[in-house]
Design a protein around this motif. Sequence first.
Motif, PDB file in Angstrom:
ATOM      1  N   PHE A  19     -20.447   0.555  83.391  1.00  0.00           N
ATOM      2  CA  PHE A  19     -19.097  -0.010  83.467  1.00  0.00           C
ATOM      3  C   PHE A  19     -18.266   0.609  84.586  1.00  0.00           C
ATOM      4  CE2 PHE A  19     -20.339  -0.558  78.972  1.00  0.00           C
ATOM      5  CZ  PHE A  19     -20.358  -1.941  78.964  1.00  0.00           C
ATOM      6  N   GLN A  20     -18.814   1.572  85.273  1.00  0.00           N
ATOM      7  CA  GLN A  20     -18.112   2.240  86.363  1.00  0.00           C
ATOM      8  C   GLN A  20     -17.970   1.278  87.543  1.00  0.00           C
ATOM      9  OE1 GLN A  20     -19.741   6.132  86.898  1.00  0.00           O
ATOM     10  NE2 GLN A  20     -18.868   6.370  88.935  1.00  0.00           N
ATOM     11  N   LYS A  21     -16.809   1.260  88.180  1.00  0.00           N
ATOM     12  CA  LYS A  21     -16.556   0.331  89.284  1.00  0.00           C
ATOM     13  C   LYS A  21     -16.878   0.939  90.648  1.00  0.00           C
ATOM     14  CE  LYS A  21     -13.355  -2.622  86.943  1.00  0.00           C
ATOM     15  NZ  LYS A  21     -14.194  -3.701  86.573  1.00  0.00           N
ATOM     16  N   TRP A  22     -16.628   2.222  90.822  1.00  0.00           N
ATOM     17  CA  TRP A  22     -16.844   2.901  92.098  1.00  0.00           C
ATOM     18  C   TRP A  22     -17.707   4.125  91.889  1.00  0.00           C
ATOM     19  CZ3 TRP A  22     -15.246   1.023  96.744  1.00  0.00           C
ATOM     20  CH2 TRP A  22     -14.330  -0.029  96.694  1.00  0.00           C
ATOM     21  N   LYS A  23     -18.427   4.499  92.933  1.00  0.00           N
ATOM     22  CA  LYS A  23     -19.264   5.701  92.885  1.00  0.00           C
ATOM     23  C   LYS A  23     -19.024   6.505  94.159  1.00  0.00           C
ATOM     24  CE  LYS A  23     -22.787   8.404  91.842  1.00  0.00           C
ATOM     25  NZ  LYS A  23     -22.705   9.363  90.776  1.00  0.00           N
ATOM     26  N   LEU A  24     -18.853   7.797  93.998  1.00  0.00           N
ATOM     27  CA  LEU A  24     -18.764   8.712  95.118  1.00  0.00           C
ATOM     28  C   LEU A  24     -20.125   9.387  95.227  1.00  0.00           C
ATOM     29  CD1 LEU A  24     -16.926  10.037  97.247  1.00  0.00           C
ATOM     30  CD2 LEU A  24     -16.434  11.794  95.548  1.00  0.00           C
ATOM     31  N   CYS A  25     -20.819   9.165  96.324  1.00  0.00           N
ATOM     32  CA  CYS A  25     -22.166   9.712  96.496  1.00  0.00           C
ATOM     33  C   CYS A  25     -22.116  11.237  96.488  1.00  0.00           C
ATOM     34  CB  CYS A  25     -22.777   9.206  97.801  1.00  0.00           C
ATOM     35  SG  CYS A  25     -24.427   9.888  98.118  1.00  0.00           S
ATOM     36  N   PRO A  26     -22.939  11.864  95.635  1.00  0.00           N
ATOM     37  CA  PRO A  26     -22.955  13.325  95.596  1.00  0.00           C
ATOM     38  C   PRO A  26     -23.607  13.948  96.828  1.00  0.00           C
ATOM     39  CG  PRO A  26     -24.588  12.438  94.091  1.00  0.00           C
ATOM     40  CD  PRO A  26     -23.813  11.275  94.632  1.00  0.00           C
ATOM     41  N   ALA A  27     -24.374  13.168  97.561  1.00  0.00           N
ATOM     42  CA  ALA A  27     -25.070  13.702  98.735  1.00  0.00           C
ATOM     43  C   ALA A  27     -24.220  13.647 100.002  1.00  0.00           C
ATOM     44  CB  ALA A  27     -26.376  12.941  98.957  1.00  0.00           C
ATOM     45  N   CYS A  28     -23.560  12.492 100.242  1.00  0.00           N
ATOM     46  CA  CYS A  28     -22.839  12.338 101.515  1.00  0.00           C
ATOM     47  C   CYS A  28     -21.338  12.114 101.354  1.00  0.00           C
ATOM     48  CB  CYS A  28     -23.437  11.196 102.326  1.00  0.00           C
ATOM     49  SG  CYS A  28     -23.095   9.540 101.683  1.00  0.00           S
ATOM     50  N   GLY A  29     -20.871  11.859 100.132  1.00  0.00           N
ATOM     51  CA  GLY A  29     -19.446  11.647  99.903  1.00  0.00           C
ATOM     52  C   GLY A  29     -18.968  10.230 100.155  1.00  0.00           C
ATOM     53  N   HIS A  30     -19.885   9.318 100.436  1.00  0.00           N
ATOM     54  CA  HIS A  30     -19.526   7.918 100.672  1.00  0.00           C
ATOM     55  C   HIS A  30     -19.088   7.266  99.351  1.00  0.00           C
ATOM     56  CE1 HIS A  30     -19.766   3.968 102.599  1.00  0.00           C
ATOM     57  NE2 HIS A  30     -20.460   3.549 101.551  1.00  0.00           N
TER      58      HIS A  30
END
Length: 89
Positions: A19-30
């Motif tokens: 159900f999450q709408k956005w994700k912050l990549c743990p590897a690159c911060g994108h």
Amino acid sequence: MYLILRCPGCRAFSYVDRFQKWKLCPACGHAFEVAKVPAYLEVGDYHDAEHIIRQMEKHLHTHKKKDFTPEEAAELRHHYAEWFRKKCN
């Protein structure tokens, strides 16, 4: 339920609550919109997601591939479904 997906920036695997709408990549911060990224697999809990991600990365590294073919992705889903059925019985 969690979705296993890949960052469109660095191509690192990660997982999100379905159900999450956005994700912050743990590897690159994108930061990316989850709905716009194809999911490889939907799994029951985050422990399974972490284990499967490690296995997926290992498989790609071992076979010197950058990504799964559609056939390999379908096979991955099939194997997970079989494992899940056995786990629940």
